[in-house]
Design a protein around this motif. Structure first.
Motif, PDB file in Angstrom:
ATOM      1  N   TYR A  14       0.825  -1.209   0.000  1.00 40.26           N
ATOM      2  CA  TYR A  14       0.000   0.000   0.000  1.00 40.26           C
ATOM      3  C   TYR A  14       0.855   1.253   0.000  1.00 40.26           C
ATOM      4  N   VAL A  15       2.061   1.153   0.577  1.00 39.05           N
ATOM      5  CA  VAL A  15       2.930   2.325   0.647  1.00 39.05           C
ATOM      6  C   VAL A  15       3.945   2.324  -0.494  1.00 39.05           C
ATOM      7  N   ASP A  36       9.200  -7.122  -4.982  1.00 33.75           N
ATOM      8  CA  ASP A  36       8.535  -7.792  -3.868  1.00 33.75           C
ATOM      9  C   ASP A  36       8.839  -9.281  -3.959  1.00 33.75           C
ATOM     10  N   ARG A  41       1.688 -10.559  -6.286  1.00 30.75           N
ATOM     11  CA  ARG A  41       1.494  -9.117  -6.146  1.00 30.75           C
ATOM     12  C   ARG A  41       2.172  -8.371  -7.303  1.00 30.75           C
ATOM     13  N   THR A  91       5.572  -4.079   8.803  1.00 34.64           N
ATOM     14  CA  THR A  91       6.086  -4.114  10.181  1.00 34.64           C
ATOM     15  C   THR A  91       4.896  -4.366  11.120  1.00 34.64           C
ATOM     16  N   THR A 131       7.194   2.088   8.847  1.00 33.29           N
ATOM     17  CA  THR A 131       7.082   2.695  10.168  1.00 33.29           C
ATOM     18  C   THR A 131       7.773   1.785  11.171  1.00 33.29           C
ATOM     19  N   GLU A 161       6.187   7.693   5.892  1.00 35.02           N
ATOM     20  CA  GLU A 161       5.129   8.020   4.934  1.00 35.02           C
ATOM     21  C   GLU A 161       3.849   8.396   5.689  1.00 35.02           C
ATOM     22  N   GLU A 165      -4.902   5.867   3.305  1.00 32.76           N
ATOM     23  CA  GLU A 165      -5.490   5.053   2.251  1.00 32.76           C
ATOM     24  C   GLU A 165      -6.785   5.683   1.758  1.00 32.76           C
ATOM     25  N   LYS A 279      -1.608  -0.335  15.534  1.00 32.13           N
ATOM     26  CA  LYS A 279      -0.257  -0.910  15.518  1.00 32.13           C
ATOM     27  C   LYS A 279       0.776   0.110  15.998  1.00 32.13           C
ATOM     28  N   ARG A 346      -7.980  -4.078   6.931  1.00 28.91           N
ATOM     29  CA  ARG A 346      -7.128  -4.342   8.104  1.00 28.91           C
ATOM     30  C   ARG A 346      -7.625  -3.569   9.326  1.00 28.91           C
TER      31      ARG A 346
HETATM   32  P1  NAD Z   1       2.032  -4.265   2.850  1.00 21.05           P
HETATM   33  O1  NAD Z   1       1.908  -5.498   3.675  1.00 21.05           O
HETATM   34  O2  NAD Z   1       0.909  -3.839   1.965  1.00 21.05           O
HETATM   35  O3  NAD Z   1       3.314  -4.386   1.905  1.00 21.05           O
HETATM   36  C1  NAD Z   1       4.564  -4.814   2.321  1.00 21.05           C
HETATM   37  C2  NAD Z   1       5.165  -5.674   1.202  1.00 21.05           C
HETATM   38  O4  NAD Z   1       6.532  -5.948   1.509  1.00 21.05           O
HETATM   39  C3  NAD Z   1       4.496  -7.031   1.010  1.00 21.05           C
HETATM   40  O5  NAD Z   1       3.995  -7.132  -0.297  1.00 21.05           O
HETATM   41  C4  NAD Z   1       5.631  -8.036   1.267  1.00 21.05           C
HETATM   42  O6  NAD Z   1       5.556  -9.174   0.448  1.00 21.05           O
HETATM   43  C5  NAD Z   1       6.846  -7.213   0.961  1.00 21.05           C
HETATM   44  N1  NAD Z   1       8.082  -7.697   1.554  1.00 21.05           N
HETATM   45  C6  NAD Z   1       8.308  -8.180   2.808  1.00 21.05           C
HETATM   46  N2  NAD Z   1       9.607  -8.472   2.971  1.00 21.05           N
HETATM   47  C7  NAD Z   1      10.230  -8.193   1.808  1.00 21.05           C
HETATM   48  C8  NAD Z   1      11.576  -8.285   1.357  1.00 21.05           C
HETATM   49  N3  NAD Z   1      12.558  -8.702   2.162  1.00 21.05           N
HETATM   50  N4  NAD Z   1      11.856  -7.908   0.085  1.00 21.05           N
HETATM   51  C9  NAD Z   1      10.883  -7.479  -0.737  1.00 21.05           C
HETATM   52  N5  NAD Z   1       9.590  -7.361  -0.357  1.00 21.05           N
HETATM   53  C10 NAD Z   1       9.266  -7.708   0.899  1.00 21.05           C
HETATM   54  O7  NAD Z   1       2.405  -3.090   3.851  1.00 21.05           O
HETATM   55  P2  NAD Z   1       2.127  -1.506   3.688  1.00 21.05           P
HETATM   56  O8  NAD Z   1       0.742  -1.202   4.102  1.00 21.05           O
HETATM   57  O9  NAD Z   1       2.625  -1.073   2.370  1.00 21.05           O
HETATM   58  O10 NAD Z   1       3.076  -0.944   4.824  1.00 21.05           O
HETATM   59  C11 NAD Z   1       4.476  -0.940   4.704  1.00 21.05           C
HETATM   60  C12 NAD Z   1       5.056  -0.093   5.820  1.00 21.05           C
HETATM   61  O11 NAD Z   1       4.588   1.252   5.704  1.00 21.05           O
HETATM   62  C13 NAD Z   1       4.662  -0.539   7.216  1.00 21.05           C
HETATM   63  O12 NAD Z   1       5.750  -0.335   8.080  1.00 21.05           O
HETATM   64  C14 NAD Z   1       3.533   0.395   7.585  1.00 21.05           C
HETATM   65  O13 NAD Z   1       3.450   0.589   8.974  1.00 21.05           O
HETATM   66  C15 NAD Z   1       3.948   1.676   6.907  1.00 21.05           C
HETATM   67  N6  NAD Z   1       2.845   2.586   6.561  1.00 21.05           N
HETATM   68  C16 NAD Z   1       1.664   2.111   6.055  1.00 21.05           C
HETATM   69  C17 NAD Z   1       0.647   3.001   5.692  1.00 21.05           C
HETATM   70  C18 NAD Z   1      -0.665   2.502   5.129  1.00 21.05           C
HETATM   71  O14 NAD Z   1      -1.568   3.311   4.976  1.00 21.05           O
HETATM   72  N7  NAD Z   1      -0.815   1.223   4.791  1.00 21.05           N
HETATM   73  C19 NAD Z   1       0.840   4.372   5.816  1.00 21.05           C
HETATM   74  C20 NAD Z   1       2.064   4.836   6.318  1.00 21.05           C
HETATM   75  C21 NAD Z   1       3.038   3.925   6.675  1.00 21.05           C
END
Ligand code: NAD
Ligand code: UDX
Length: 477
Positions: A14-15, A36, A41, A91, A131, A161, A165, A279, A346
């Motif tokens: 998502y980020v 990824d 995905r 995370t 994060t 970030e 969403e 979280k 989520r």
């Molecule tokens: P997500 O689960 O949608 O995406 C994370 C991706 O990372 C997954 O597709 C996973 O397969 C991949 N991944 C894991 N380990 C990997 C590796 N070693 N190499 C390559 N890819 C790998 O998570 P998200 O919602 O994008 O969030 C990511 C981070 O950003 C988190 O720390 C979250 O707290 C933070 N964040 C999220 C939001 C939000 O709105 N979702 C906003 C701000 C910050």
């Protein structure tokens, strides 16, 4: 400072996906590769059916995919080629071991960091996008330096970030600020300047803030904790409104006009959801506890506890209005996403609500315009909620329209503020006709026109407004 020519992003979620797509769109001369480990995905990112729904995302991706934006599973190649690497992996909250239920699981960040160290053949700027708890950059540096080939230098930046969403593209195109944390050394400042250049592709310099690493890491947790705190504050007041005859929308509007308070994020609701708020607050609670600051930990923990209380209170109101029994009654749940304009579920309050309604032996029909059916089953069969799908399907059904969900229902419960549930969009006369009587409607998002629904014949219950029968008992003036 160095001019970045190639960027790699670890994590196409998502980020990582939207953020780096916008970076590519606004920096046509920089090559951006998002990788990824999850091949499905990546395949979806390369298809016409992107893996996440965000207004405007399709256009951004289509404008630069194959030009300077690439999605790939070849993590090694992308790391080797890149000057700058975003780590944007998940995370989640730890589910077991020390700090379970509170601390962030940094396993994915660590393995991504080790991967960089293992394959990097030259100097890299590594950017924490995920994060993370305060001082994670230090652990990353330690791991990188202990595993890197001799002579390779890593600079570590924190660049949290703030996108939300459902508005990710608008937030990325026009952010309130961009935050970049670095070590206060010449190398650190120079790496930060390289990243500033990337954002300066479309954002005014004065909106790009640079701080020290630890301030940047902590700011992300702090911002989310303060936003969630506002929601818990207004939700706590909504309980007082329901008991006194005050109207929470009026209270929130009048408070919000005070420029020191401001109008945003004061909408009472059935509770906040989403992957971040709970979280990140729990992460802050854990951080406070590990710093031996129990009063600080308790203060922030209360924000999450109030949110749980709000969901429970809402269900109690449904039960008590429906004559203290839900057994065998049909309840229509309108909206399953944690907020409108996203298919993400989520920590959606709807999940908790369905769990409580099941325990009351209600029959629940769920409709959401964007959430995939398979996602709903997955959410409701998560370990700890229920693990028996066949049994679950006797009690829960998924409808393909709001009308289908409401057919034969005793109560309609609005859980997500989708525009299509508003009075102007859904024909509530039709809904009323097809429901059991008395027909109840519970608005957990304050989007409905109570008066109009009452004139149709509904018994309406709104968050933060007195009970349906309360007003008459108050007409003593
Ligand atoms: P997500 O689960 O949608 O995406 C994370 C991706 O990372 C997954 O597709 C996973 O397969 C991949 N991944 C894991 N380990 C990997 C590796 N070693 N190499 C390559 N890819 C790998 O998570 P998200 O919602 O994008 O969030 C990511 C981070 O950003 C988190 O720390 C979250 O707290 C933070 N964040 C999220 C939001 C939000 O709105 N979702 C906003 C701000 C910050
Ligand atoms: C949040 C932060 O806003 C964002 O800056 C951060 O990067 C990630 O976490 P997100 O979870 O995507 O973003 O959505 P947000 O709009 O903040 O909403 C979170 C939850 O709070 C939703 O369930 C929403 O319905 C609820 N909410 C929001 C309220 O109940 N009332 C409000 O006034 C605002």
């Amino acid at each position: 400072h160095k001019k970045v020519e190639k960027i790699c992003c670890l994590g196409a979620g998502y980020v990582g996906g939207p953020t780096c797509a916008v970076i590519a769109a606004r920096n046509p001369h920089v090559q951006v590769t998002i990788v990824d480990l999850n091949a499905l995905r990546i395949a979806a990112w390369n298809s016409d059916d992107l893996p996440i729904y965000e207004p405007g995302l399709d256009e951004v991706v289509k404008s630069c995919r194959g030009r300077n934006l690439f999605f790939s599973t070849d993590v090694d190649k992308a790391i080797i080629e890149a000057d700058l690497i975003f780590v944007s992996v998940n995370t989640p909250t730890k589910t077991q071991g020390m700090g379970a239920g509170f601390a962030a699981d940094l396993g994915y960040v660590e393995s991504a960091t080790r991967h960089i160290a293992k394959v990097a053949q030259g100097d890299k700027i590594v950017v924490e996008k995920s994060t993370v708890p305060c001082r994670t950059a230090q652990s990353m540096r330690f791991i990188l330096e202990a595993n890197a080939r001799p002579g390779i230098h890593f600079d570590i930046l924190s660049n949290p970030e703030f996108l939300a969403e459902g508005t990710a593209i608008a937030d990325l195109m026009n952010p309130d600020r961009v935050l970049i944390g670095s070590l206060n050394t010449e190398a650190g400042r120079s790496a930060a300047a390289s990243l500033v250049d990337i954002y300066a592709g479309w954002i005014k310099r004065e909106q790009i803030i640079t701080t020290n690493l630890w301030s940047s890491e902590l700011t992300k947790l702090a911002a989310n904790a303060m936003l969630a705190q506002r929601i818990s504050s207004i939700n706590a007041l909504s309980a007082i409104c329901e008991a006194t005859g005050a109207d929470v929308d009026e209270v929130s509007y009048a408070c919000g006009l005070d420029t020191r308070i401001g109008p945003k994020f004061l909408k009472a609701s059935v509770g906040f959801g989403g992957s971040c708020f709970q979280k990140d607050i729990l992460n802050l609670v854990y951080l406070s506890e590990s710093l031996h600051l129990p009063e600080v930990a308790a203060y922030w923990k209360q924000v999450v506890e109030m949110n749980e209380y709000q969901k429970k209170r809402f269900v109690n109101r449904i039960i008590s209005c429906l004559f203290n029994t839900l057994t065998g009654k049909k309840i229509a749940i309108l909206g399953f996403a944690f907020k409108k304009d996203t298919g993400d579920t989520r920590e959606s309050p709807a999940i908790t609500l369905c769990k409580y309604l099941r325990a009351e032996r209600a029959n629940v029909a769920i409709y959401d315009p964007k959430v995939a059916e398979s996602q709903i089953w997955m959410d409701l069969t998560e370990p700890g909620i229920t693990d028996d799908l066949a049994k679950l399907q006797k009690q829960i059904s998924i409808a393909d329209s709001a009308y289908a969900a409401c057919k034969g229902a005793d109560a309609v419960v609005v859980c997500t503020e989708w525009d299509e549930f508003r009075n102007t969009r859904l024909d509530y006369r039709k809904v009323y006709e097809m429901m059991n009587k008395p027909a109840f409607i519970f608005d957990g998002r304050l989007i409905l026109d109570q008066k109009e629904l009452e004139s149709i014949g509904f018994h309406v219950e709104m968050i933060g407004r007195p009970r349906g029968n309360f007003e008459t008992s108050m007409q003593w003036e």
